[in-house]
Design an enzyme around this catalytic site. Structure first.
Site, PDB file in Angstrom:
ATOM      1  N   GLU A 297      14.454  -8.148  68.136  1.00 57.10           N
ATOM      2  CA  GLU A 297      14.964  -7.862  69.239  1.00 57.10           C
ATOM      3  C   GLU A 297      15.794  -8.919  70.007  1.00 57.10           C
ATOM      4  O   GLU A 297      15.026  -9.877  70.341  1.00 57.10           O
ATOM      5  CB  GLU A 297      13.944  -7.215  70.191  1.00 57.10           C
TER       6      GLU A 297
ATOM      7  N   TYR B 104      22.208  -4.844  74.240  1.00 62.45           N
ATOM      8  CA  TYR B 104      20.949  -4.911  73.738  1.00 62.45           C
ATOM      9  C   TYR B 104      21.254  -4.721  72.184  1.00 62.45           C
ATOM     10  O   TYR B 104      22.042  -3.995  71.874  1.00 62.45           O
ATOM     11  CB  TYR B 104      20.177  -3.797  74.420  1.00 62.45           C
TER      12      TYR B 104
END
Length: 386
Positions: free
Chosen positions: A189, A101
């Site tokens: 993101e 992530y």
């Protein structure tokens, strides 16, 4: 301002971040044709401006063009978190060796940017943030001084471990930072930021952005025509669209008390007080910043158009916004639209005596104490709902 995953990937590709090919389609037949052109197993992904698509059935694997058509038909029939799926992305499936992530967002408390990374990417990242926050590495980035190169390398090594992956990730962080700065983002993101076999057949595994989330600062979009062109109508409710056209600051909520207030701070406090008295606000609506009665007319048209609204609270603390102009706007709105809902008005501040007199002449009561006004509107709304 939010954009779809496929749009975020287009931004990533523009800046040199590795992403897979993709085609956006709106019919099952087009999905089949796209899968046929790609000639490999594909992923069919719903394109909606909400999270949780995978858990809602909006992401499916298809090994053949026929299966891609069937999966697209299923996904296009879905409504995810209240939003109907109108288009899907067709993209080659990747063999995922590991999911990471990575994101950059704003840390308002420290007045800087925050790079967040984790070895545990994927669909459960929200649960990770709550239950195992120590697994998320946080690295501050100064908004003007930029990235501390040595510090970044140390943090990346904690997550990606091998020099090759650290170097790949470092290049992507620098590109995400560039996107963030140049396009005035509030969030960039990648989840999952996936370790995959080299698509070109090399021995070295590569990191790929298999998803993209990009949010922009609404207050800076005016500087970026290319960003404005990516705006999606479904991002805003019908109320929010009408408010935007009228130049009002408005946010839809799930409650039943319509709110019209001048000033963002007062509007937030008003919603808090409504909750304190046992009510539930239906919206944030700020008519402040000028003394224009037409704003009141537009605001009341939007509020009364919401079928969930059972009562209306107008809370004005006059400064630049004059109470007599608000009162005239209320009377004008009552001429233009039928307002059958209980309406509680509080006027205090600039020209409040004049405003109260205008309302009194039309048979309308005005409160000076906010607590009294909120108590009455909450009672009225509950009575109307009974």
């Amino acid at each position: 301002m939010n954009i779809h995953e496929y749009q975020g990937k287009e931004v990533f590709k523009e800046y040199g971040i590795p992403v897979n090919d993709q085609e956006i389609v709106s019919t099952p037949e087009a999905a089949r044709a796209a899968a046929q052109r790609m000639g490999t197993t594909v992923v069919v992904k719903a394109q909606v401006l909400v999270g949780g698509r995978g858990k809602a059935g909006g992401v499916k694997l298809a090994k053949t063009p026929e299966e891609a058509e069937a999966r697209a038909k299923e996904i296009l029939a879905l409504t995810i978190k209240g939003i109907p799926v109108e288009k899907v992305m067709i993209t080659p499936a990747s063999e995922i060796l590991r999911e990471y992530y990575m994101s950059i967002t704003v840390n308002r408390n420290d007045k800087n940017l925050l790079l967040m990374m984790s070895k545990a990417g994927g669909v459960d990242i929200e649960d990770l943030a709550v239950n195992r926050p120590e697994e998320i590495i946080r690295f501050p980035i100064h908004p003007t001084d930029g990235i501390d190169d040595n510090g970044l390398t140390r943090c990346l090594t904690e997550v990606f471990e091998t020099p090759s992956l650290v170097e790949q990730a470092k290049e992507v962080v620098e590109k995400l930072y560039k996107i963030f700065q140049e396009k005035d983002c509030s969030l960039v993101e990648i989840n999952p930021y996936a370790l995959c076999p080299n698509p070109n057949g090399g021995d070295e595994n590569v990191l790929m952005a298999l998803d993209a989330k990009v949010n922009f600062d609404d207050n800076a979009v005016f500087k970026h025509t290319e960003v404005e062109e990516m705006r999606n109508p479904e991002e805003l409710s019908a109320d929010e669209t009408a408010a935007k056209a009228a130049g009002l600051s408005f946010v839809s909520m799930d409650g039943y008390i319509g709110c019209m207030v001048n000033g963002a701070g007062l509007a937030m406090a008003t919603m808090d007080i409504i909750k304190l008295y046992g009510g539930d606000p239906a919206n944030f609506l700020d008519v402040g910043g000028s003394s224009n009665p037409q704003k009141v007319v537009d605001a009341l048209k939007i509020i009364t158009g919401n079928p969930k609204v059972k009562a209306i609270l107008i809370n004005i603390f006059g400064g630049i916004t004059r109470c007599d102009d608000i009162a005239n706007g209320i009377l004008e709105a009552m001429k233009q639209i039928s307002i059958d809902l209980p309406m509680v008005i509080r006027l205090i501040g600039t020209n409040d005596e004049e405003g109260i007199a205008i309302l009194k002449g039309a048979g309308l009561e005005s409160f000076s104490a906010l607590g009294d006004a909120v108590e009455k509107v909450v009672d009225a709304a509950k009575a109307a709902s009974a």
